[in-house]
Write an enzyme that holds these catalytic residues in place. Structure first.
Site, PDB file in Angstrom:
ATOM      1  N   ARG A 188      -9.402  82.451 129.220  1.00  0.00           N
ATOM      2  CA  ARG A 188     -10.935  82.450 130.368  1.00  0.00           C
ATOM      3  C   ARG A 188     -10.082  82.790 131.523  1.00  0.00           C
ATOM      4  O   ARG A 188     -10.681  81.406 132.435  1.00  0.00           O
ATOM      5  CB  ARG A 188     -12.602  81.764 129.609  1.00  0.00           C
ATOM      6  CG  ARG A 188     -12.680  82.647 128.654  1.00  0.00           C
ATOM      7  CD  ARG A 188     -14.072  82.311 128.672  1.00  0.00           C
ATOM      8  NE  ARG A 188     -14.724  82.964 127.678  1.00  0.00           N
ATOM      9  CZ  ARG A 188     -16.062  83.276 127.069  1.00  0.00           C
ATOM     10  NH1 ARG A 188     -16.281  81.529 126.977  1.00  0.00           N
ATOM     11  NH2 ARG A 188     -16.128  84.096 126.196  1.00  0.00           N
ATOM     12  N   GLN A 197     -10.031  88.550 132.880  1.00  0.00           N
ATOM     13  CA  GLN A 197     -10.916  89.015 132.315  1.00  0.00           C
ATOM     14  C   GLN A 197     -10.547  90.847 132.131  1.00  0.00           C
ATOM     15  O   GLN A 197     -12.159  91.156 130.944  1.00  0.00           O
ATOM     16  CB  GLN A 197     -11.666  89.060 134.026  1.00  0.00           C
ATOM     17  CG  GLN A 197     -12.584  88.048 133.740  1.00  0.00           C
ATOM     18  CD  GLN A 197     -13.129  87.977 135.551  1.00  0.00           C
ATOM     19  OE1 GLN A 197     -12.562  87.913 136.320  1.00  0.00           O
ATOM     20  NE2 GLN A 197     -14.220  86.416 135.530  1.00  0.00           N
ATOM     21  N   ASP A 243     -10.921  91.253 128.204  1.00  0.00           N
ATOM     22  CA  ASP A 243     -11.311  90.455 127.501  1.00  0.00           C
ATOM     23  C   ASP A 243     -12.833  90.761 126.282  1.00  0.00           C
ATOM     24  O   ASP A 243     -13.731  91.491 127.020  1.00  0.00           O
ATOM     25  CB  ASP A 243     -12.021  88.710 128.137  1.00  0.00           C
ATOM     26  CG  ASP A 243     -13.301  88.334 127.766  1.00  0.00           C
ATOM     27  OD1 ASP A 243     -13.217  87.935 126.308  1.00  0.00           O
ATOM     28  OD2 ASP A 243     -13.677  87.074 128.467  1.00  0.00           O
ATOM     29  N   SER A 246     -16.954  89.200 125.883  1.00  0.00           N
ATOM     30  CA  SER A 246     -17.201  89.551 127.459  1.00  0.00           C
ATOM     31  C   SER A 246     -17.612  90.964 127.543  1.00  0.00           C
ATOM     32  O   SER A 246     -19.472  91.478 128.070  1.00  0.00           O
ATOM     33  CB  SER A 246     -16.874  89.934 128.980  1.00  0.00           C
ATOM     34  OG  SER A 246     -16.440  88.233 129.134  1.00  0.00           O
ATOM     35  N   TYR A 300     -16.972  77.704 128.025  1.00  0.00           N
ATOM     36  CA  TYR A 300     -17.368  77.675 126.820  1.00  0.00           C
ATOM     37  C   TYR A 300     -18.092  76.087 126.289  1.00  0.00           C
ATOM     38  O   TYR A 300     -17.976  75.032 126.917  1.00  0.00           O
ATOM     39  CB  TYR A 300     -16.624  77.418 125.516  1.00  0.00           C
ATOM     40  CG  TYR A 300     -16.361  78.799 125.173  1.00  0.00           C
ATOM     41  CD1 TYR A 300     -16.424  79.784 124.690  1.00  0.00           C
ATOM     42  CD2 TYR A 300     -14.528  78.993 125.244  1.00  0.00           C
ATOM     43  CE1 TYR A 300     -16.120  80.865 123.981  1.00  0.00           C
ATOM     44  CE2 TYR A 300     -13.705  79.723 125.101  1.00  0.00           C
ATOM     45  CZ  TYR A 300     -15.119  81.253 124.272  1.00  0.00           C
ATOM     46  OH  TYR A 300     -13.898  82.391 124.033  1.00  0.00           O
TER      47      TYR A 300
HETATM   48  P1  NAD Z   1     -20.789  81.990 124.485  1.00  0.00           P
HETATM   49  O1  NAD Z   1     -21.249  83.181 123.698  1.00  0.00           O
HETATM   50  O2  NAD Z   1     -20.123  81.705 123.911  1.00  0.00           O
HETATM   51  O3  NAD Z   1     -22.551  81.458 124.356  1.00  0.00           O
HETATM   52  C1  NAD Z   1     -22.952  82.194 125.258  1.00  0.00           C
HETATM   53  C2  NAD Z   1     -24.171  81.078 126.241  1.00  0.00           C
HETATM   54  O4  NAD Z   1     -24.840  79.957 125.118  1.00  0.00           O
HETATM   55  C3  NAD Z   1     -23.823  80.019 126.980  1.00  0.00           C
HETATM   56  O5  NAD Z   1     -23.919  80.429 127.872  1.00  0.00           O
HETATM   57  C4  NAD Z   1     -23.188  78.469 126.044  1.00  0.00           C
HETATM   58  O6  NAD Z   1     -23.681  77.842 127.292  1.00  0.00           O
HETATM   59  C5  NAD Z   1     -24.754  78.492 125.834  1.00  0.00           C
HETATM   60  N1  NAD Z   1     -25.105  77.368 124.497  1.00  0.00           N
HETATM   61  C6  NAD Z   1     -24.288  76.653 123.859  1.00  0.00           C
HETATM   62  N2  NAD Z   1     -25.085  75.997 123.607  1.00  0.00           N
HETATM   63  C7  NAD Z   1     -26.344  76.384 123.503  1.00  0.00           C
HETATM   64  C8  NAD Z   1     -27.697  75.286 123.483  1.00  0.00           C
HETATM   65  N3  NAD Z   1     -27.577  74.365 122.058  1.00  0.00           N
HETATM   66  N4  NAD Z   1     -28.698  75.759 124.093  1.00  0.00           N
HETATM   67  C9  NAD Z   1     -28.673  76.868 125.056  1.00  0.00           C
HETATM   68  N5  NAD Z   1     -27.579  77.360 125.343  1.00  0.00           N
HETATM   69  C10 NAD Z   1     -26.326  77.182 124.679  1.00  0.00           C
HETATM   70  O7  NAD Z   1     -20.373  82.110 126.156  1.00  0.00           O
HETATM   71  P2  NAD Z   1     -19.775  83.739 127.081  1.00  0.00           P
HETATM   72  O8  NAD Z   1     -21.541  84.628 127.174  1.00  0.00           O
HETATM   73  O9  NAD Z   1     -18.662  83.864 126.061  1.00  0.00           O
HETATM   74  O10 NAD Z   1     -19.962  83.198 128.306  1.00  0.00           O
HETATM   75  C11 NAD Z   1     -19.758  81.419 129.315  1.00  0.00           C
HETATM   76  C12 NAD Z   1     -18.824  81.331 130.196  1.00  0.00           C
HETATM   77  O11 NAD Z   1     -18.018  81.868 129.745  1.00  0.00           O
HETATM   78  C13 NAD Z   1     -19.874  82.431 130.921  1.00  0.00           C
HETATM   79  O12 NAD Z   1     -20.119  81.405 132.338  1.00  0.00           O
HETATM   80  C14 NAD Z   1     -18.632  83.618 131.724  1.00  0.00           C
HETATM   81  O13 NAD Z   1     -18.951  84.111 132.791  1.00  0.00           O
HETATM   82  C15 NAD Z   1     -17.519  82.868 131.219  1.00  0.00           C
HETATM   83  N6  NAD Z   1     -16.549  84.107 130.776  1.00  0.00           N
HETATM   84  C16 NAD Z   1     -15.468  83.520 131.645  1.00  0.00           C
HETATM   85  C17 NAD Z   1     -14.049  84.631 131.249  1.00  0.00           C
HETATM   86  C18 NAD Z   1     -13.364  84.341 132.013  1.00  0.00           C
HETATM   87  O14 NAD Z   1     -13.228  83.865 133.403  1.00  0.00           O
HETATM   88  N7  NAD Z   1     -12.200  85.315 132.020  1.00  0.00           N
HETATM   89  C19 NAD Z   1     -14.698  85.167 130.288  1.00  0.00           C
HETATM   90  C20 NAD Z   1     -15.692  85.624 129.347  1.00  0.00           C
HETATM   91  C21 NAD Z   1     -16.618  84.493 129.862  1.00  0.00           C
END
Ligand code: NAD
Length: 373
Positions: free
Chosen positions: A119, A124, A127, A130, A227
């Site tokens: 990430r 991005q 990915d 995403s 994560y």
């Molecule tokens: P994910 O699919 O791994 O998880 C979904 C969400 O569930 C996350 O926000 C996580 O914090 C939340 N979660 C986990 N356990 C929980 C709990 N017990 N109670 C409540 N919530 C809980 O996450 P995702 O959608 O892949 O993205 C996470 C972060 O990564 C975001 O901030 C996203 O912007 C970032 N991201 C960055 C890049 C990049 O820079 N290339 C790419 C993808 C995602």
């Protein structure tokens, strides 16, 4: 350099890993592209469209391939005839499909798991998590709305007023943010929660209300690599209390919480479902990773205490055309970013190569996968 595009064989998988647009772009890089007959059917792309883009369309597409593109990891049998050391580039579900990954190693393939893309900013556009989660977050709300026996927006009519639906989104990553935005567009009153403190502002910026555990510290900022990790017992208890007091007033709940390499955290118990109003709907986006909701079953509508609990084992496949277009671009962005003109093939750098590479030289080489043993 021959790139083969698989027809997906997994049940219910309608997506495809390349589109005529990405086929053209790969050809412009100097590659030959071969697409398995019927590969685009589920995403409404005809064989003729691939052919018009310059691809060879054939049941034998994999024969002689140097790179094989898939949405899901193919069975070894589907790779028969691929070149020695061919790259398998797909969503390989490394933790869930360990035996298959070992098979890729034994057969001498170099398996690249797109869900292990780091990430970092420059990755991005590569990915798949995403791009697919974004669509899944949208679809979850649309599906919940269609199962809900009431309307989402407030309506003032001559026959009386219809109240706005109250929607609660649990887990505000990519899918959760899109779920909030979609529910807001449909006119619901939206609230949301996460364990990562960085999401509070994101929730507010979308016009939703943040609901956070205040008594126990959550994860500072974004968390490692964006994560979440497994939370302490104390946090889980405080979260359960918070959810109990909030959920009884909700009409729609969308859960999206995932922890990479582990079962999804349980966020809603049967006792909590019992406090919700009959006719409410819960969509469990984590259903195929064990589920955030007690009793949820993949691809079924389960009714508990008058509440419908739904969840798809593969949500993005229900938007196969858009999901394929974005997935295909992710793969193209990845391979083209590393294309070495002189060598006529992609040459990965260490940061991204080491992150996504699962197998090489007959062995499993991914530290992340080996660390999970
Ligand atoms: P994910 O699919 O791994 O998880 C979904 C969400 O569930 C996350 O926000 C996580 O914090 C939340 N979660 C986990 N356990 C929980 C709990 N017990 N109670 C409540 N919530 C809980 O996450 P995702 O959608 O892949 O993205 C996470 C972060 O990564 C975001 O901030 C996203 O912007 C970032 N991201 C960055 C890049 C990049 O820079 N290339 C790419 C993808 C995602």
């Amino acid at each position: 350099m021959r790139i083969a595009v698989l027809k997906e064989r997994a049940a219910g998988e309608s997506r495809v890993a390349a589109t005529p647009e990405t086929v053209k772009k790969f050809i412009a890089l100097g590659a030959t592209v071969a697409v398995e007959t019927g590969a685009g059917e589920g995403a409404s792309i005809a064989d003729a469209d691939y052919a018009a883009a310059g691809a060879e369309v054939s049941p034998e597409a994999v024969r002689g391939a140097d790179i094989v593109l898939g949405v899901q990891g193919p069975e070894i049998a589907a790779l028969a005839g691929a070149n020695q050391g061919a790259w398998i580039v797909a969503g390989l579900d490394p933790f869930g499909q360990r035996a298959r990954i070992d098979g890729y190693a034994d057969a001498g393939y170099e398996a690249l798991a797109m869900e292990f893309m780091p990430r970092i900013t420059r990755a991005q556009s590569m990915d798949i998590l995403s791009s697919q989660s974004n669509l899944a977050g949208y679809k979850a709300v649309i599906e919940a709305a269609s199962q809900y026996g009431r309307a989402f927006p407030m309506m003032m009519t001559a026959a009386g007023t219809v109240a706005a639906a109250k929607c609660f989104v649990m887990g505000v990553g990519v899918a959760g943010l899109q779920a909030i935005a979609t529910a807001r567009r449909l006119g619901a009153q939206v609230s949301a929660t996460d364990v990562r403190s960085a999401t509070r502002e994101q929730i507010q910026s979308l016009g939703a209300k943040p609901i956070f555990v205040e008594s126990v510290a959550g994860i500072e900022g974004e968390g490692a690599g964006g994560y979440a990790t497994e939370m302490s017992e104390e946090y889980q208890k405080a979260q359960a209390e918070l959810v109990s007091s909030h959920i009884a007033k909700q009409d729609i709940v969308i859960t999206t919480a995932l922890i990479p390499g582990r079962a999804a955290p349980r966020l809603i118990s049967d006792a909590q479902i019992a406090t919700m109003k009959p006719g409410s709907v819960i969509f469990d986006l984590a259903v195929s990773q064990g589920g955030n909701v007690e009793g949820s079953q993949a691809d079924q509508v389960v009714v508990r205490h008058g509440v419908k609990i739904i969840g798809f084992s593969n949500t993005a496949t229900h938007l196969a055309a858009d999901a394929s277009a974005l997935f295909a671009r992710n793969l193209y962005n990845f391979l083209s970013a590393f294309w070495d003109k002189e060598a006529g093939k992609p040459v990965l750098d260490e940061e991204i190569g080491d992150a996504v590479r699962l197998t090489q030289g007959g062995k499993v080489v991914s530290e992340r996968l080996l660390g999970a043993n």
